[in-house]
Write a protein that holds these residues in place. Structure first.
Motif, PDB file in Angstrom:
ATOM      1  N   ILE A 162     -45.432 -34.269 -30.092  1.00  0.00           N
ATOM      2  CA  ILE A 162     -45.580 -33.455 -28.891  1.00  0.00           C
ATOM      3  C   ILE A 162     -44.347 -33.652 -28.012  1.00  0.00           C
ATOM      4  O   ILE A 162     -43.780 -34.743 -27.958  1.00  0.00           O
ATOM      5  CB  ILE A 162     -46.861 -33.785 -28.095  1.00  0.00           C
ATOM      6  N   THR A 163     -43.940 -32.585 -27.346  1.00  0.00           N
ATOM      7  CA  THR A 163     -42.766 -32.657 -26.486  1.00  0.00           C
ATOM      8  C   THR A 163     -43.092 -33.430 -25.215  1.00  0.00           C
ATOM      9  O   THR A 163     -44.260 -33.598 -24.845  1.00  0.00           O
ATOM     10  CB  THR A 163     -42.272 -31.253 -26.108  1.00  0.00           C
ATOM     11  N   LYS A 164     -42.068 -33.859 -24.528  1.00  0.00           N
ATOM     12  CA  LYS A 164     -42.258 -34.556 -23.264  1.00  0.00           C
ATOM     13  C   LYS A 164     -42.932 -33.646 -22.230  1.00  0.00           C
ATOM     14  O   LYS A 164     -43.867 -34.091 -21.546  1.00  0.00           O
ATOM     15  CB  LYS A 164     -40.907 -35.051 -22.741  1.00  0.00           C
ATOM     16  N   PRO A 165     -42.527 -32.380 -22.097  1.00  0.00           N
ATOM     17  CA  PRO A 165     -43.242 -31.510 -21.143  1.00  0.00           C
ATOM     18  C   PRO A 165     -44.718 -31.347 -21.486  1.00  0.00           C
ATOM     19  O   PRO A 165     -45.564 -31.334 -20.583  1.00  0.00           O
ATOM     20  CB  PRO A 165     -42.490 -30.184 -21.241  1.00  0.00           C
ATOM     21  N   PHE A 166     -45.038 -31.208 -22.780  1.00  0.00           N
ATOM     22  CA  PHE A 166     -46.446 -31.079 -23.162  1.00  0.00           C
ATOM     23  C   PHE A 166     -47.197 -32.364 -22.839  1.00  0.00           C
ATOM     24  O   PHE A 166     -48.315 -32.333 -22.315  1.00  0.00           O
ATOM     25  CB  PHE A 166     -46.576 -30.762 -24.656  1.00  0.00           C
ATOM     26  N   SER A 167     -46.587 -33.498 -23.138  1.00  0.00           N
ATOM     27  CA  SER A 167     -47.201 -34.794 -22.832  1.00  0.00           C
ATOM     28  C   SER A 167     -47.478 -34.925 -21.337  1.00  0.00           C
ATOM     29  O   SER A 167     -48.550 -35.386 -20.926  1.00  0.00           O
ATOM     30  CB  SER A 167     -46.286 -35.925 -23.302  1.00  0.00           C
ATOM     31  N   TRP A 169     -47.935 -32.493 -19.160  1.00  0.00           N
ATOM     32  CA  TRP A 169     -49.020 -31.564 -18.810  1.00  0.00           C
ATOM     33  C   TRP A 169     -50.373 -32.149 -19.196  1.00  0.00           C
ATOM     34  O   TRP A 169     -51.316 -32.155 -18.397  1.00  0.00           O
ATOM     35  CB  TRP A 169     -48.786 -30.236 -19.521  1.00  0.00           C
ATOM     36  N   PHE A 170     -50.466 -32.660 -20.411  1.00  0.00           N
ATOM     37  CA  PHE A 170     -51.711 -33.224 -20.920  1.00  0.00           C
ATOM     38  C   PHE A 170     -52.141 -34.430 -20.079  1.00  0.00           C
ATOM     39  O   PHE A 170     -53.306 -34.585 -19.723  1.00  0.00           O
ATOM     40  CB  PHE A 170     -51.497 -33.628 -22.386  1.00  0.00           C
ATOM     41  N   PHE A 171     -51.175 -35.266 -19.745  1.00  0.00           N
ATOM     42  CA  PHE A 171     -51.395 -36.440 -18.899  1.00  0.00           C
ATOM     43  C   PHE A 171     -52.008 -36.042 -17.556  1.00  0.00           C
ATOM     44  O   PHE A 171     -52.984 -36.644 -17.088  1.00  0.00           O
ATOM     45  CB  PHE A 171     -50.045 -37.134 -18.708  1.00  0.00           C
ATOM     46  N   LEU A 172     -51.488 -34.983 -16.958  1.00  0.00           N
ATOM     47  CA  LEU A 172     -51.978 -34.546 -15.649  1.00  0.00           C
ATOM     48  C   LEU A 172     -53.388 -33.970 -15.722  1.00  0.00           C
ATOM     49  O   LEU A 172     -54.141 -34.053 -14.748  1.00  0.00           O
ATOM     50  CB  LEU A 172     -51.013 -33.524 -15.041  1.00  0.00           C
ATOM     51  N   LEU A 173     -53.760 -33.376 -16.860  1.00  0.00           N
ATOM     52  CA  LEU A 173     -55.135 -32.885 -17.009  1.00  0.00           C
ATOM     53  C   LEU A 173     -56.129 -34.022 -16.794  1.00  0.00           C
ATOM     54  O   LEU A 173     -57.150 -33.858 -16.128  1.00  0.00           O
ATOM     55  CB  LEU A 173     -55.353 -32.283 -18.408  1.00  0.00           C
ATOM     56  N   GLY A 174     -55.826 -35.177 -17.380  1.00  0.00           N
ATOM     57  CA  GLY A 174     -56.729 -36.321 -17.262  1.00  0.00           C
ATOM     58  C   GLY A 174     -56.803 -36.881 -15.859  1.00  0.00           C
ATOM     59  O   GLY A 174     -57.850 -37.384 -15.438  1.00  0.00           O
ATOM     60  N   LEU A 175     -55.710 -36.790 -15.125  1.00  0.00           N
ATOM     61  CA  LEU A 175     -55.698 -37.342 -13.769  1.00  0.00           C
ATOM     62  C   LEU A 175     -56.389 -36.433 -12.758  1.00  0.00           C
ATOM     63  O   LEU A 175     -56.593 -36.836 -11.614  1.00  0.00           O
ATOM     64  CB  LEU A 175     -54.265 -37.623 -13.331  1.00  0.00           C
ATOM     65  N   GLN A 176     -56.792 -35.213 -13.164  1.00  0.00           N
ATOM     66  CA  GLN A 176     -57.551 -34.347 -12.262  1.00  0.00           C
ATOM     67  C   GLN A 176     -58.990 -34.831 -12.097  1.00  0.00           C
ATOM     68  O   GLN A 176     -59.687 -34.408 -11.187  1.00  0.00           O
ATOM     69  CB  GLN A 176     -57.532 -32.908 -12.786  1.00  0.00           C
TER      70      GLN A 176
END
Length: 260
Positions: A162-167, A169-176
């Motif tokens: 996975i690319t750094k931008p995708f990582s 984005w995915f990381f921020l989903l969890g922090l919501q």
């Protein structure tokens, strides 16, 4: 379109309803600690093919309200039933990923599969969730350094690159999510079991699971396949815990074929 459904006094769930005029309805239940946006690469494709796609953020996650209580499978299944009733859904396909798969299983058992014509379990956290060791490690990190915990989840989620931008984005989903709801679901995954629920699932069931899944072992999908009547298991050979993204074309095509 997005809107809120009240499931309990003072508790509203956020619902993403894409193509409400679609001929067939699919309800998506996300995994921990994410939200319905994890299914972006299904929502990009399936509504354009005529499906109505409904993504529900569970209580405590995404844009839904974040009460201090209600993070057990019974209450989470009750929330889904309320959404089904309010939206008057019937003859829909229920798709649950990871913990969303566990919630889907409890919904099927608790409500005799009310309104559900077909069930899809993607890397479901069932019949057990986390081991005690894994859960306790996640719990400690969540209560002390939740961003690090979410980074660990992201790093171990995928088999493919996975690319750094995708990582990010995915990381921020969890922090919501809220910290307390994130922690509460870890405890549920550690302590609740779903063995007794499986025999109550009577609808046609598709089980998909990444063979490289480090979060929920592939062996658990095999166990589900053995214990759920009228089920079929499709291995995803190039996926970890996220076949909905890692092999999204195959995932979407399989959904279409299964739903018809």
């Amino acid at each position: 379109m997005g809107y809120y459904v009240t499931v309990e006094l003072g508790v509203k769930l956020y619902v993403e309803d894409i193509n409400p005029e679609g001929s067939k309805t699919i309800v998506f239940l996300h995994g921990w600690p994410l939200n319905n946006k994890q299914f972006e690469y299904q929502f990009d494709v399936l509504p354009a093919m005529g499906y109505r796609c409904i993504g529900i953020d569970w209580r405590g996650f995404g844009k839904s309200d974040k009460p201090m209580s209600g993070y057990n499978y019974n209450r989470l299944a009750d929330d889904i039933r309320t959404v089904v009733d309010v939206l008057q859904l019937d003859n829909f396909t229920l798709v649950g990923h990871s913990t969303g798969g566990a919630i889907a299983i409890r919904y099927m058992s608790r409500y005799n599969g009310y309104g559900v014509s077909k069930l899809v379990l993607a890397d479901a956290a069932a019949p057990i969730g986390f081991t005690k060791e894994t859960a306790n490690n996640f719990l400690k990190e969540t209560l002390n350094d939740r961003p690090k915990m979410m980074q660990d989840v992201t790093d171990g989620f995928f088999f493919q690159y996975i690319t750094k931008p995708f990582s990010d984005w995915f990381f921020l989903l969890g922090l919501q999510a809220a910290g307390w709801s994130t922690a509460a679901i870890i405890i549920t995954l550690r302590d609740e079991k779903l063995y007794a629920d499986l025999q109550k699932i009577l609808v046609s069931t598709l089980i998909v699971h990444g063979v490289h899944d480090k979060v929920i072992p592939f062996a658990q999908a095999q166990e589900l396949n053995q214990k759920i009547k009228n089920s079929q298991l499709v291995p995803f050979h190039y996926s970890g815990h996220g076949p909905f993204w890692e092999e999204r074309d195959k995932f979407n095509q399989l959904l279409r074929q299964f739903i018809g």
